[in-house]
Design an enzyme around this catalytic site. Structure first.
Site, PDB file in Angstrom:
ATOM      1  N   HIS A 442      29.936 -18.405 -31.570  1.00 35.28           N
ATOM      2  CA  HIS A 442      30.396 -18.029 -30.223  1.00 35.28           C
ATOM      3  C   HIS A 442      30.480 -16.501 -30.060  1.00 35.28           C
ATOM      4  O   HIS A 442      30.357 -15.767 -31.002  1.00 35.28           O
ATOM      5  CB  HIS A 442      31.705 -18.737 -29.862  1.00 35.28           C
ATOM      6  CG  HIS A 442      32.920 -18.335 -30.646  1.00 35.28           C
ATOM      7  ND1 HIS A 442      34.186 -18.641 -30.243  1.00 35.28           N
ATOM      8  CD2 HIS A 442      33.053 -17.665 -31.816  1.00 35.28           C
ATOM      9  CE1 HIS A 442      35.054 -18.175 -31.112  1.00 35.28           C
ATOM     10  NE2 HIS A 442      34.398 -17.580 -32.071  1.00 35.28           N
ATOM     11  N   GLU A 443      30.642 -16.101 -28.823  1.00 37.49           N
ATOM     12  CA  GLU A 443      30.727 -14.674 -28.464  1.00 37.49           C
ATOM     13  C   GLU A 443      29.481 -13.923 -28.953  1.00 37.49           C
ATOM     14  O   GLU A 443      29.547 -12.829 -29.500  1.00 37.49           O
ATOM     15  CB  GLU A 443      32.011 -14.075 -29.058  1.00 37.49           C
ATOM     16  CG  GLU A 443      32.539 -12.822 -28.402  1.00 37.49           C
ATOM     17  CD  GLU A 443      32.682 -12.914 -26.898  1.00 37.49           C
ATOM     18  OE1 GLU A 443      33.258 -13.891 -26.404  1.00 37.49           O
ATOM     19  OE2 GLU A 443      32.160 -12.004 -26.219  1.00 37.49           O
ATOM     20  N   GLY A 444      28.333 -14.555 -28.723  1.00 34.71           N
ATOM     21  CA  GLY A 444      27.063 -13.984 -29.171  1.00 34.71           C
ATOM     22  C   GLY A 444      26.724 -14.493 -30.555  1.00 34.71           C
ATOM     23  O   GLY A 444      27.388 -14.143 -31.533  1.00 34.71           O
TER      24      GLY A 444
END
Lengths: 602, 602
Positions: A442-444
């Site tokens: 997550h978050e890239g």
């Protein structure tokens, strides 16, 4: 031992006040009313809340994940107590200015404080952390009316928030989201679409949930330049601030994660009926740029979350290794001799040292990033603020990715040290491992950060950030040469920087030459290589502090602490840094093994 | 796609009949009544059973783990159907001679057949696999009466078996087990003690469970030389073969694993009342040597289990990557252009290629080991049999450890390719990852294999196995030089062997010099380095077969298959082998960073 000790107070103190000089923040106008005692009391409060309200249900929340009965989401009741305690202590508002109703606390002190909460229960911290992030978006880009309506209840815990970016068809490729926003005559919008993997997307902890939604206004340009940001609350909010009717946002279902289970992961349907009422934040089509402005912050958060999960596994496995007798050293052939505790075995020490190097290195890296974030806002001169921002922007891909990758490796080692016990749910380390597997996603995702680093962050502004970081690293190496303990490592860092330099130049050379697909093909390897050099520097900086301290007259405990820092630095620089040689060779050769692989050949 | 395809028939065929020449087994007396068709039909039967009776409840068994109500263990009912189908097809007896009631099938064909079953459901295969292993102990070391009593019901599925080695206080250090055996006047023994992590230690799939228990006879020598092996059934067996009274073996509790959940993991109490009746197998004090004689076999089994779990994640993530559109290549800047399937992205190809290289490399390694096992029993001359045994004994630490480490890495990549979907239980890949985390732990933890390799297997018999393997590797390199596609890789392998040689000599030099603790300190790194060289060789051998085939006129599908083998070989040798340079340098320097770390410094 039923509960893992939370982090290590001595190490937090070292990072804040010795590795970084956080006391110097007190000289800045914003913090003049604070003191070191206030900083420390803030962290102590967070630790107390973490121990009392978060650690108590980390395992329970994992074993009893959220359920949805078709109408309502059910969480174990301890989650509500944890939310209340966090909110009541003022942590949802602590970074706001006094005049906004906050505590005007520095970012880095709050990060340190929050680390204890995450360490106690990463999934129950999801609710406050997402609320902090979504409120920050409104605070930074909303208009005065929006701020007046949404921020007070998000600061005192009546409302929570989410970030609704991902869709079933679009994870990493936000440019292609399909959620649409139709302008309504009253100036609001009607939102239609489905969002997926929305953390904390539904629950009953708060009176309302404020979704920050990315959507495309009808007729918007294609790609990232056509994305706008909307406030879309679960319940509409009346002008007097009271909670009104249900908005057209429905929970389509819960997702069932491998770990991180007590944070609901949801599929949300917007506009199944007449359209979900949404309010544009800032200007049309600027939604992604607003999100990106918050991302450095969010990514430090993910990096730190991964680091603290790694830290908890380290703490538990260290304690286990110190108390578990098993076997003898290779030189001891007498089977009647006493067994040693497994901490005596070199291979167990290897796994403990690797954990220490990864997790303390990751914490130090995230704290350094947080320090840059603070400087980018409150340093005295514009030049200092700009310099801090430039450095932070460059290193953010590693700040997010390094702890996510190596925090997980640390947890793998913790399991291995416990052996069979590490693999069963009767012990806590397997949960840390399952929880931590989320962080490289997550978050890239990891690969996205490689592309961002090589394709954007490094070349940006004539390589301004890269050059600035290189100067910092070379200055540290110079300084390290003056201490006997660190002189060799300084040379190793210099060689690493030179190798990174050569590699960077050979890769950047491809980007303008139409060889961009080839040049970018191995960007994830470049990300790892850069991370190794960066963390070697972080360790060298810690080692210099330790070497200086050891020159003085120290209590035995203090001497042990600093010796440990030196040995972990040695481990990282002698064991982990040298792998960049093979990486540099591969990258500089513009190896096309992966790019040239054909789908049909798999 | 709800169910992952099981392995890859074409690859299994390649490994058996092209990489290895398994058809040549038909020339040996033991297999003269068989044919290639019989071999293939055996595998097809196993695959059908795997698809029908094992794959159907892989996820269900994970979500509904075994429970114990204080009296009885409950498994989901599909487990019983799977057990019955496996037994009824004759697979519990297939490797026995015709005259014993078996099918006289070669080891390697059965391994290949069983791979499908493991791939379908690794935890439900635990019951038959442990039964096969424990029956083999009785077959090899039991007396005629024991064989007559226990083997028939273990061959037809009425009885199952376990291996009861580990104790709560002793995992890796078997020398220190505390379970005792008191001689009884009737020639049997009374066993007292507790065993832990005993897989398949209780259930109701069979009328009886035959525990093969390691214990020390009262007054036995200390250490490994005082361990004996006992048959200790859950229910006593009457002389007519009928099941009699309950023995004094009790289930103290079930353990709750992260994965592998449908295999019960148990704590067993022997002798809570008058002592569990046990029957000595073979001679007193030779129990561990009997166990060790079965271990090469068991360790191939664990390696293969890890490989097939990796394979399943590869299969699923490949299919996903081929069907999931997302984003564009770096050179495509037009946001209105069509998205590509993610298999087009170089970084996704990297993760697929790494999986392919790890899992097909691991399968090939395990099949090669199985081929050596076969040769060690049925090769024509004693010299060939001895040579095969010597080679197998040397490589066993890598056969167990390499797939366990890199099969797990493969599963990590599979999750990453699926992104958020990889992290949720709605998709199968996170279960493969959880299941596979067991493999570096059981059947000798990774660190134990490092010590075994460097301290025992390499120096054994004047380095006979090591020299034999080196000769094999050099011969392959010679042969690879004659093909344009493989010539460079031959040089890389030769350099790798030279580096391994230097490293081996410098480490062995310490063992006689009283520096043994230092020399053995980094044995796990040596194990990994050796594994990389070994698997590079395995890939080069596969590449030679592929290069030869590609010289002919091929159907497109066949050409793609062989091209894929070449590209995976290239990946492994160009991307993974070069990391040995840093390992060699570290090992040759006798780095003492881990050994010198002090407990107090952590």
């Amino acid at each position: 031992m039923s509960q893992t000790p939370l982090l290590n107070d001595r190490d937090i103190e070292f990072l804040l006040y010795e590795f970084l000089n956080s006391e110097a923040l007190l000289e800045r106008p914003r913090y003049q009313e604070h003191s070191r005692e206030v900083f420390d009391a803030t962290m102590a409060t967070a630790k107390t809340i973490a121990e009392k309200y978060f650690a108590n249900h980390n395992a329970k929340g994992d074993a009893n994940e959220p359920t949805f009965d078709g109408e309502k989401v059910h969480l174990i009741p301890e989650t509500q107590d944890a939310w209340n305690a966090f909110a009541e202590a003022g942590f949802l508002a602590a970074h706001y200015d006094f005049e906004e109703g906050g505590m005007q606390m520095p970012e880095i002190i709050l990060r340190a404080a929050m680390s204890y909460v995450s360490a106690a229960n990463i999934s129950s911290t999801g609710y406050p952390f997402l609320t902090l992030g979504s409120a920050n978006l409104i605070r930074s880009f909303g208009d005065e009316a929006q701020k007046a309506k949404y921020l007070p209840p998000m600061m005192d815990g009546r409302f929570s928030g989410t970030m609704a970016l991902t869709e079933p068809g679009q994870g990493s490729a936000l440019a292609d989201i399909k959620t649409t926003a139709k302008p309504h005559e009253d100036g609001s919008y009607r939102i239609f679409g489905q969002k997926m993997f929305i953390s904390a997307g539904d629950h009953s902890l708060t009176d309302n949930i404020v979704h920050m939604v990315l959507a495309k206004i009808e007729g918007a340009p294609a790609g990232t330049k056509g994305i706008s940001l909307f406030i879309c609350p679960k319940f509409l909010v009346n002008d007097d601030g009271s909670v009104g009717e249900r908005n057209d946002v429905a929970l389509a279902g819960l997702l069932h994660k491998m770990g991180y289970r007590n944070t609901t992961s949801t599929v949300l349907s917007f506009g199944e009926k007449d359209g979900a009422i949404g309010y544009l934040v800032g200007e049309p089509h600027k939604g992604l740029s607003y999100m990106f402005q918050m991302m450095n912050e969010a990514r430090i958060g993910v990096g730190l979350g991964a680091a603290v999960l790694g830290y908890q596994g380290y703490n538990y496995s260290l304690d286990y290794a110190r108390n578990r007798p098993q076997g003898r050293l290779p030189s001891q052939k007498d089977p009647t001799s006493k067994q040693v505790n497994i901490v005596e075995h070199a291979d167990v020490r290897r796994m403990l040292l690797a954990q220490k190097a990864y997790v303390e290195g990751s914490m130090a890296l995230c704290f350094y990033a947080s320090h840059l974030f603070e400087d980018s806002h409150t340093a005295t001169t514009e030049e200092e603020r700009q310099q801090a921002f430039t450095l932070l922007d460059l290193i953010t891909p590693m700040v997010k990715s390094f702890p996510s990758k190596y925090g997980l490796r640390a947890n793998e080692h913790a399991i291995q040290i416990l052996g069979g016990s590490g693999y069963i749910r009767e012990y806590p380390v397997e949960q840390y491992y399952r929880d931590n597997r989320l962080n490289p996603i997550h978050e890239g995702a990891e690969g996205i950060h490689g592309l961002d680093l090589l394709g954007r962050k490094v070349p940006l502004g004539g390589m301004a950030g890269y050059q600035a970081l290189k100067n910092e690293m070379m200055a540290t190496a110079e300084s390290a040469k003056t201490h006997g303990e660190t002189a060799d490592w300084a040379l190793a860092l210099e060689a690493g920087v030179a190798s990174l330099d050569q590699t960077t130049m050979s890769l950047l050379g491809t980007l303008g030459k139409g060889e961009i697909d080839l040049g970018m093909a191995n960007a994830t390897v470049y990300l790892d290589m850069f991370g190794r050099v960066l963390v070697s520097w972080i360790w060298l900086k810690q080692a210099i502090v330790a070497a200086r301290a050891l020159a003085g007259d120290l209590h035995q405990d203090e001497e042990n602490f600093y010796r440990g820092k030196l040995q972990a630095a040695q481990y990282y620089i002698q064991w982990e840094l040298p792998e960049i040689d093979a990486q540099a060779k591969l990258l500089q050769s513009l190896d096309d093994t992966c790019l040239a692989m054909q789908d049909a050949w798999f």
